[in-house]
Design a protein around this motif. Structure first.
Motif, short mmCIF file in Angstrom:
data_model
loop_
_atom_site.label_atom_id
_atom_site.label_comp_id
_atom_site.label_asym_id
_atom_site.label_seq_id
_atom_site.Cartn_x
_atom_site.Cartn_y
_atom_site.Cartn_z
N LYS A 184 -5.35 -9.00 -0.94
CA LYS A 184 -6.74 -8.76 -1.31
C LYS A 184 -7.23 -9.93 -2.14
O LYS A 184 -6.55 -10.39 -3.05
CB LYS A 184 -6.86 -7.45 -2.12
N GLU A 199 -7.34 1.24 -8.45
CA GLU A 199 -7.10 -0.10 -7.91
C GLU A 199 -7.14 -1.16 -9.02
O GLU A 199 -6.32 -2.08 -9.03
CB GLU A 199 -8.14 -0.42 -6.84
N LYS A 251 -10.78 5.98 -7.21
CA LYS A 251 -10.18 4.95 -6.38
C LYS A 251 -10.38 3.57 -6.99
O LYS A 251 -9.45 2.75 -7.06
CB LYS A 251 -10.78 4.99 -4.98
N ASP A 301 0.83 -1.20 0.00
CA ASP A 301 0.00 0.00 0.00
C ASP A 301 0.87 1.25 0.00
O ASP A 301 2.10 1.18 -0.12
CB ASP A 301 -0.95 0.00 1.20
N SER A 307 -3.96 -0.84 -11.18
CA SER A 307 -2.81 -1.32 -10.41
C SER A 307 -2.81 -2.85 -10.33
O SER A 307 -1.77 -3.49 -10.44
CB SER A 307 -2.81 -0.72 -9.01
#
Length: 650
Positions: A273, A343, A339, A265, A346
């Motif tokens: 995750k 995510e 966001k 992070d 990424s």
């Protein structure tokens, strides 16, 4: 009109929400949704939980679990029409009712024994809806379906199988046809008696459903039942399109389709995750059929463009309080979307890197051993090497790879591909290759058992190798075949092209009844095809600028013909890719399905046990009713208690 949708997941989602959830009005405005395992998997594949709960569902419960009475709510049942489910529904209202009323939705037509149980007096008095739906399959993607029968390869092909459950399979396939509103011309592999028998059962079932469903129409659509033995290389071969590579090279990171993503992070802490790839993920949908060599670069570019767009859309704060408030509100509204997209981008950057370059300290999943294996497989299957030179023999291409130190699983799969490409190998030579690759006797069964699919494996002294299949030059996707590691295309693509263009030999794939015709005008779709035997030497070299391999599903135009392909046993993700390519290349909706979808390693494990005795699971829907009551009236695919004036009876 639901039956004309081109996306299977959206089609089933619409049936669940519009017919089952929203279609049941209640006095309180709330209801309890009660499902069995099959319905739960179907809902999970197509809907989000908020889709259900936002439409008056107070709680979702399992039909076989102990449940507390909620007498102020109506119960909505969505389940298979089995005697067990019918008994459980009846017990919810006898001797004492747990719910106010019952609305029963079966995913398929119910047997007489099931209908008899629903006629129990206590249940009959509370029943307001009994409806048979055509949704007895699980859509895993927009163009992909399974029958939710993971043991199908054994049941269909093992010499020890006592029941291939062809009647169940036929009902599920016919249910798909009805859901799509199609009365297709049904064709089958001539070499397979099992496929012929299945095709005839599907025809009978489709004809019966068409009598009660005005939404089913005859066009030029076809159902193609292709025997798994027509192409045993496809479920074994290594493929480097993104989806195939992820489920193959990163399979250890999956558990029941849930991917475990490890990352750092913003504070540098390692986090984990778990997520389902493709779950409302537009990045996955766009790139899943793109060659892995391009994914990292294209996702990185998309990331850069997204950041630039985000900066360009920033509302200046201004000087007045109103302007500052408006700017702050715009930032807060865009934050969740930014966001989520950040995510997703990424995630896919990390996944692509894990395959091609590695995420330290982990090395690249696609290393030198894997590249050697892939190159050998491509040379064996296409018959030419990366320079276009004809290979002397499949064994010669395989020898260099299996003698090296490398993963035993990859060597075993390559051996299977070699057997397919060679049309069988002399028994002595096959044993020599086993020993050279250090394949255990247990694992050798995976190759040996391929003979149950009707293909030659170990040849005796008098036996001759099977002649290689003549392939269509136009079956290759130029977006992939330009790479020397992706020159070969699954055989199902040839059959898809033949069915769509009208060139598929009627002797090879006869029809149960009727005469198939071309679904497109002659010459259409030719602008996007190329030879599967030409490829770039550099697997990571980009193709021509401007080409795009978006994996968008077929368009939703309602007048398009449909091609449905069913392969008994299991299909691979490379064959799934072919369906999307066909939908994009031709003005036809192409759907593909099987008992289940398997990764190559899963397929190998299924092959190993084909020669073992196994207990076949009981066939659902054939047990005798525990209690027979007054008969129910069956009307146009819907069953209702006598004297019920409308479908809801309210």
């Amino acid at each position: 009109q639901i039956a004309k949708m081109s996306d299977l997941k959206e089609l089933i989602k619409s049936q669940i929400l519009d017919t089952v959830v929203k279609g049941v009005p209640t006095e309180s405005g709330w209801k309890v949704l009660i499902v069995d395992d099959e319905a739960l998997r179907m809902i999970s594949a197509c809907c989000r939980m908020y889709d259900i709960t936002d439409n008056g569902v107070a709680i979702v419960e399992h039909i076989s679990k102990k449940r507390q009475p909620m007498v102020e709510f109506d119960a909505v049942y969505l389940c298979n029409p089995t005697p067990t489910n019918a008994r459980l529904i009846k017990e919810d209202f006898s001797p004492k009712a747990k719910y106010k009323n019952a609305h029963i939705f079966f995913t398929d037509a119910a047997e007489d024994a099931v209908i008899a149980q629903l006629a129990h007096p206590a249940l009959k008095a509370a029943t307001r809806t009994v409806t048979e739906l055509n949704m007895n399959f699980v859509p895993t993607e927009g163009s992909v379906f399974t029958l939710d029968m993971p043991n199908g390869l054994y049941e269909y092909y093992s010499k020890h199988s006592r029941n291939n459950r062809a009647n169940i399979v036929a009902n599920k396939i016919a249910s798909l046809c009805a859901a799509l509103g199609e009365i297709p011309v049904i064709r089958y592999s001539r070499t397979s008696a099992a496929c012929e028998g299945l095709a005839r059962q599907v025809q009978e079932r489709v004809d019966m459903l068409a009598k009660y469903d005005d939404g089913m129409t005859r066009k030029k659509s076809q159902l193609l039942i292709m025997d798994r033995g027509e192409d045993m290389a496809a479920p074994l071969v290594h493929e480097l399109s993104y989806q195939c590579a992820v489920y193959d090279f990163l399979e250890a990171k999956f558990e029941k389709d849930v991917y475990t993503h490890t990352f750092k992070d913003g504070a540098g802490k390692v986090r984990t995750k778990r997520l389902v790839l493709g779950d409302n993920d537009e990045i996955w949908d766009e790139f899943r059929h793109t060659h892995i060599a391009e994914v990292g670069e294209k996702v990185a570019k998309k990331f850069k463009d997204f950041q630039a767009e985000t900066e360009a859309n920033v509302v200046p704060a201004g000087d007045t309080p109103e302007e500052k408030q408006r700017a702050l509100r715009a930032i807060m509204q865009s934050a969740p979307k930014q966001k989520k997209m950040t995510e997703a981008l990424s995630l896919h950057l990390s996944i692509a890197a894990a395959i091609t370059s590695g995420n330290p300290p982990e090395p690249a999943a696609f290393g030198k051993d894997a590249e050697s294996c892939v190159q050998a497989e491509q040379n064996m299957l296409t018959g030419v090497d990366a320079q276009g030179k004809k290979v002397k023999s499949p064994v010669g291409e395989l020898g260099g790879f299996i003698s090296e130190r490398g993963p035993a699983g990859a060597k075993l799969r390559a051996l299977g591909v070699c057997v397919v490409a060679a049309g069988g190998l002399p028994d002595g030579e096959l044993n020599r290759l086993y020993d050279l690759a250090e394949i255990s006797f247990k694992d050798r069964k995976a190759v040996k058992n391929m003979d149950m699919f009707g293909i030659p494996v170990a040849l005796t002294s008098r036996a001759k190798a099977a002649r290689p299949r003549t392939r269509l030059e136009e079956s290759g996707n130029p977006a992939l075949t330009q790479y020397f590691t992706s020159r070969w295309t699954p055989v199902v693509k040839d059959f898809m092209i033949g069915a769509v263009t009208g060139s598929l030999d009627i002797a090879q794939f006869p029809a149960v009844k009727g005469m198939p015709s071309a679904m497109v005008d002659p010459g259409s779709g030719g602008e996007e095809v190329a030879s599967a035997r030409k490829g770039r030497r550099n697997w990571a070299k980009n193709r021509a600028k401007g080409e795009d391999d978006s994996a968008a599903a077929a368009g939703a135009r309602k007048d398009r013909n449909r091609l449905i392909v069913f392969v008994p046993g299991a299909i691979g993700y490379n064959e799934i890719r072919c369906a999307y390519e066909m939908s994009k290349q031709y003005d036809v909706d192409v759907f593909i399905g099987s008992h289940t979808v398997s990764t190559p390693n899963q397929f190998v494990e299924k092959l190993k046990v084909l020669d073992e005795e196994q207990m076949t699971p009981p066939v659902p829907g054939v047990a005798d009713a525990l209690q027979a009551g007054e008969a129910l009236q069956v009307v146009r695919g819907q069953t209702m208690p006598k004297a019920t004036s409308s479908i809801h009876g309210i």
